[in-house]
Design an enzyme around this catalytic site. Structure first.
Site, short mmCIF file in Angstrom:
data_model
loop_
_atom_site.label_atom_id
_atom_site.label_comp_id
_atom_site.label_asym_id
_atom_site.label_seq_id
_atom_site.Cartn_x
_atom_site.Cartn_y
_atom_site.Cartn_z
N GLY A 13 4.54 -27.26 7.49
CA GLY A 13 4.58 -25.26 6.95
C GLY A 13 3.48 -25.30 6.95
O GLY A 13 2.39 -25.82 8.07
N ASN A 87 -2.61 -27.61 -1.46
CA ASN A 87 -1.30 -27.44 -0.70
C ASN A 87 0.12 -27.58 -0.53
O ASN A 87 1.12 -27.67 -1.12
CB ASN A 87 -1.80 -26.85 0.31
CG ASN A 87 -0.11 -26.87 1.92
OD1 ASN A 87 -0.39 -25.33 2.08
ND2 ASN A 87 0.08 -27.80 2.60
N TYR A 153 9.93 -23.76 -11.51
CA TYR A 153 8.47 -23.10 -10.24
C TYR A 153 8.04 -22.70 -10.61
O TYR A 153 6.39 -22.57 -10.06
CB TYR A 153 9.61 -23.47 -8.63
CG TYR A 153 8.53 -23.19 -7.85
CD1 TYR A 153 8.37 -23.87 -7.63
CD2 TYR A 153 8.31 -21.90 -7.56
CE1 TYR A 153 7.18 -24.00 -5.82
CE2 TYR A 153 7.84 -21.58 -5.91
CZ TYR A 153 6.85 -22.52 -5.42
OH TYR A 153 6.62 -22.33 -4.70
N LYS A 157 3.74 -22.54 -10.74
CA LYS A 157 2.98 -21.96 -9.75
C LYS A 157 2.27 -20.81 -11.06
O LYS A 157 0.93 -20.74 -10.74
CB LYS A 157 3.10 -20.86 -9.19
CG LYS A 157 4.29 -21.61 -7.74
CD LYS A 157 2.91 -22.59 -6.60
CE LYS A 157 3.48 -23.39 -5.35
NZ LYS A 157 2.18 -23.82 -5.09
N GLY A 184 4.72 -14.88 -0.79
CA GLY A 184 5.35 -14.70 -0.97
C GLY A 184 6.53 -15.18 0.45
O GLY A 184 6.11 -16.28 0.53
P1 NDP Z 1 6.61 -27.15 2.82
O1 NDP Z 1 8.17 -28.41 2.91
O2 NDP Z 1 6.86 -27.68 4.23
O3 NDP Z 1 5.26 -28.66 2.61
C1 NDP Z 1 5.23 -29.31 2.10
C2 NDP Z 1 4.20 -30.16 2.51
O4 NDP Z 1 3.93 -30.74 0.35
C3 NDP Z 1 4.27 -31.37 3.47
O5 NDP Z 1 3.11 -31.72 3.65
C4 NDP Z 1 5.11 -32.30 2.12
O6 NDP Z 1 4.60 -33.35 2.69
C5 NDP Z 1 3.56 -32.27 1.06
N1 NDP Z 1 4.03 -32.69 -0.31
C6 NDP Z 1 4.89 -32.49 -0.96
N2 NDP Z 1 5.57 -33.55 -2.32
C7 NDP Z 1 4.08 -34.72 -1.65
C8 NDP Z 1 4.11 -35.97 -2.58
N3 NDP Z 1 4.41 -35.69 -3.80
N4 NDP Z 1 2.98 -36.01 -1.61
C9 NDP Z 1 2.16 -36.01 -1.08
N5 NDP Z 1 2.73 -34.63 0.15
C10 NDP Z 1 3.85 -34.09 -0.53
O7 NDP Z 1 6.94 -26.47 2.80
P2 NDP Z 1 5.28 -25.15 2.67
O8 NDP Z 1 4.75 -25.36 3.82
O9 NDP Z 1 5.99 -23.51 2.32
O10 NDP Z 1 4.35 -25.03 1.18
C11 NDP Z 1 3.25 -25.07 0.92
C12 NDP Z 1 2.86 -24.87 -0.35
O11 NDP Z 1 2.75 -23.80 -0.15
C13 NDP Z 1 3.38 -25.68 -1.75
O12 NDP Z 1 3.14 -25.57 -3.06
C14 NDP Z 1 4.68 -24.44 -2.08
O13 NDP Z 1 4.63 -24.17 -3.36
C15 NDP Z 1 3.18 -23.00 -1.71
N6 NDP Z 1 4.04 -21.90 -1.27
C16 NDP Z 1 5.31 -22.01 -0.11
C17 NDP Z 1 5.74 -20.33 -0.14
C18 NDP Z 1 6.71 -20.32 0.89
O14 NDP Z 1 7.65 -19.63 1.13
N7 NDP Z 1 7.02 -21.13 1.86
C19 NDP Z 1 5.82 -19.14 -1.09
C20 NDP Z 1 4.57 -19.69 -1.88
C21 NDP Z 1 4.17 -20.83 -1.62
P3 NDP Z 1 4.90 -34.00 2.51
O15 NDP Z 1 6.61 -34.17 2.51
O16 NDP Z 1 5.18 -35.85 4.26
O17 NDP Z 1 4.35 -36.04 1.45
C1 8X3 Z 2 7.99 -19.62 -2.59
C2 8X3 Z 2 8.27 -18.47 -3.31
O1 8X3 Z 2 9.26 -16.74 -4.01
O2 8X3 Z 2 10.67 -18.44 -3.29
O3 8X3 Z 2 6.63 -19.99 -3.51
O4 8X3 Z 2 8.67 -18.15 -5.18
S1 8X3 Z 2 9.63 -18.25 -3.22
#
Ligand code: NDP
Ligand code: 8X3
Length: 253
Positions: A13, A87, A153, A157, A184
């Site tokens: 991601g 992240n 969640y 945040k 978003g």
């Molecule tokens: P993904 O699930 O694609 O990526 C999440 C990443 O977090 C992975 O690399 C995972 O690595 C890592 N991670 C999760 N738990 C752990 C842990 N216990 N230890 C170490 N690493 C961890 O999701 P996104 O890229 O979308 O999410 C990234 C960030 O963006 C998050 O904080 C999410 O809340 C935020 N976000 C996402 C949105 C969306 O709509 N997608 C919108 C707004 C914010 P691994 O599993 O290998 O440990």
């Molecule tokens: C991820 C976006 O709208 O699913 O943070 O909370 S939402």
């Protein structure tokens, strides 16, 4: 000379896309996460498109001792961390408060709040010693609004938003920049994780509109990191054109 960025959650991601982009823009990168094979694949991929040096730290951000061991294992050169991108994070489950699954709640709180705090404490001390640094926290629209069944969640945040302000205030006198990016809907593995591996349900989240992609957030992070020394971007809220509020979408059926 390249700057050094540590990106948590780089195995998929937003973190993965950010590592790829920064590697092509004068950064050497420490990539972290639990899935070591993903990190290794990312390292190989980056090395086909850039000269950046990549170092893998494979650990669970929820575990304080693992955070400490990982940071202590860094060779001296890699301790000059210029940028920390907090992240790593997740949503687990989507249910009314009275039906919440305790394990889901704990995973979100332990990762999104406690894990972020553990690594920030370690890296901010290195930054203070080095006399420079920039921390970027990945928050969310969920850090600004609370939506039905998003309870824990959204709370996690909101905590990231508050901690961003707390870090900005406490690190002000050390000249360390602090920013947050609040997206978003971004199509990554996020919804698959939220729905415990149910890919069909995850796909429905993005039905009928074009969500953000991880590269959009990576570009936003690069913008923040390439402002002049006197400019701190405190927060960027970035939404898909077809999403105006956490639950208001312009979907084409
Ligand atoms: P993904 O699930 O694609 O990526 C999440 C990443 O977090 C992975 O690399 C995972 O690595 C890592 N991670 C999760 N738990 C752990 C842990 N216990 N230890 C170490 N690493 C961890 O999701 P996104 O890229 O979308 O999410 C990234 C960030 O963006 C998050 O904080 C999410 O809340 C935020 N976000 C996402 C949105 C969306 O709509 N997608 C919108 C707004 C914010 P691994 O599993 O290998 O440990
Ligand atoms: C991820 C976006 O709208 O699913 O943070 O909370 S939402």
């Amino acid at each position: 000379m390249n700057r050094i960025a540590l990106i948590t959650g780089a195995s998929s991601g937003i973190g993965e896309a950010t590592a790829l982009l920064l590697a092509q823009n004068h950064f050497d990168i420490i990539i972290t996460g639990r899935r070591n094979e993903r990190l290794q694949e990312l390292k190989d991929k980056i090395q086909t498109v850039s000269q950046a040096e990549i170092l893998i730290l494979n650990f669970d951000i929820r575990n304080l001792a693992e955070n400490e061991a990982a940071l202590n294992s860094l060779p001296d050169k890699w301790k000059n961390i210029d940028v920390l991108i907090n992240n790593a994070g997740l949503a687990a489950g989507f249910s009314n408060i009275q039906d919440g699954v305790i394990d889901d709640w704990e995973r979100m709180i332990d990762t999104n709040i406690k894990g972020l705090l553990y690594i920030t404490r370690l890296v901010s001390n290195l930054m203070i010693k080095n006399g420079k640094g920039h921390i970027i926290n990945i928050s969310s629209i969920a850090g600004k609004e609370t939506y039905p069944m998003g309870n824990v969640y959204c709370a996690s945040k909101h905590a990231v938003q508050s901690l961003t302000k707390g870090m900005r205030l406490d690190l002000l006198k050390h000249g360390i920049k602090v920013s947050s990016v609040s997206p978003g809907a971004v199509e990554t593995e996020f919804s698959v994780v939220r729905f415990h591996g149910d890919t069909e349900r995850a796909k429905q989240v993005y039905n009928g509109f074009t969500p953000l992609n991880a590269g959009d957030i990576a570009e936003t992070i690069l913008f923040i990191l390439t402002r002049p020394a006197h400019v701190n971007i405190d927060d960027i809220l970035i939404m898909p054109t077809a999403q105006a509020y956490s639950r208001d979408f312009n979907r084409v059926q």
